[in-house]
Design an enzyme around this catalytic site. Structure first.
Site, short mmCIF file in Angstrom:
data_model
loop_
_atom_site.label_atom_id
_atom_site.label_comp_id
_atom_site.label_asym_id
_atom_site.label_seq_id
_atom_site.Cartn_x
_atom_site.Cartn_y
_atom_site.Cartn_z
N ASP A 32 13.53 22.97 -3.65
CA ASP A 32 14.22 22.77 -4.92
C ASP A 32 15.48 23.64 -5.00
OD1 ASP A 32 14.40 23.44 -8.09
OD2 ASP A 32 13.54 21.45 -7.82
N HIS A 82 6.19 17.00 -6.82
CA HIS A 82 7.40 17.78 -6.51
C HIS A 82 7.11 19.10 -5.83
CE1 HIS A 82 11.33 19.61 -6.92
NE2 HIS A 82 10.84 20.56 -7.70
#
Length: 291
Positions: A104, A272
């Site tokens: 991320d 995620h």
């Protein structure tokens, strides 16, 4: 958690960087995403440490790392500035070259570092992102609705800071509860640490400044490099098979192949938070790639 790792706080010219180091062998630097700190690697780092010297840090503005003042152009929270902290920290630890892994926000710092310091990074692994320039160039209605956190945090100060101050756990819990497929991936003490950093006004402001920089400085730097510079080292790209990257981009691997000649990878069947949801698969992929 992180048994055998030493805790450090290292002063770099830009910010104090907090982290942990453990294991032995060639150095590997692990960089975290949102809303996390270096604690996100607590299941993966010990496995890598059986073969490598593992360094896991909090990025500038996050966790227990420093929150230096920003400027009107947000440059102190650009990925280039954040990456400078990390390479200076690694040099202070004695590592001129290292393998680099980011998830991320950490992945965005990692690819910027690899572009700016190609002699330092021998292998690069990025997880569940495409480059910032591509994010904004491809943004549409689906992006605006699914990635509303980007726009919210990048809004002019002090609006998002004040909302976060009123209820820091609301934003963090939203991310931790809706983005993963594995809902019990975050031990209570880890979740509490993630909420704690958003409860600190200086950290919340720094995080917002990072997103403001993404929309301005980082985007401009990506566009300046597009077609002119590529990542020199081999790249591993892992993305969530069920997350927004898979939903927004028909072929995210093709996007990364515009930025590096040697790219490999595959989707992982979780949400995620790949390292926390699938630590076994993450460790296997990294150990195979980093060797």
């Amino acid at each position: 958690m992180f048994d055998g790792f030493d805790v450090f706080d290292i002063e770099t010219p830009g910010a104090t960087i907090h982290g942990r180091r453990g294991g032995s062998g060639p150095p590997v630097l692990l960089l975290h995403g949102i809303p996390e700190t270096h604690l996100m690697w607590h299941k993966v780092a010990p496995r890598l440490a059986e073969k490598y010297t593992v360094v896991a840090t909090d990025l500038r503005g996050w966790g227990d790392s420093g929150t230096p003042p920003s400027t009107s152009d947000h440059e102190p929270y650009s990925m280039r500035a954040i990456a400078r902290d990390q390479i200076e920290m690694m040099r202070i630890l004695g590592y001129q070259q290292f393998r680099l892994v980011g998830h991320d926000r950490g992945a965005r710092c990692a690819y910027r570092l690899a572009l700016d310091e190609p002699d330092a990074v021998t292998r690069l692994a990025v997880m569940d992102v495409v480059p910032i320039g591509d994010v904004y160039n491809r943004a549409d209605r689906a992006f605006s609705l699914s990635y509303w956190v980007w726009s919210f945090l990048a809004a002019p100060a002090p609006v998002p800071e004040q909302f976060i101050k009123a209820a820091p756990s609301v934003l963090v819990d939203f991310m931790l509860d809706t983005w993963p497929e594995v809902k019990d991936a975050f031990p209570p003490e880890v979740r509490a640490a993630y909420v704690k950093q958003f409860s600190d006004p200086a950290t919340a402001h720094a995080i917002c400044e990072e997103f403001r920089a993404a929309a301005t400085v980082d985007y401009q730097q990506d566009e300046a490099d597009r077609g002119n510079r590529k990542i020199a080292c081999p790249v591993l790209f892992l993305w969530s098979q069920r997350g927004q990257v898979a939903k927004l981009y028909d072929d995210p691997m093709a996007i990364w192949r515009e930025w590096a000649d040697d790219v490999r990878g595959e989707p992982v069947p979780v949400g995620h938070f790949i390292p926390e949801e699938a630590p076994d698969e993450t460790s296997r992929q990294l150990l195979d790639f980093l060797d």
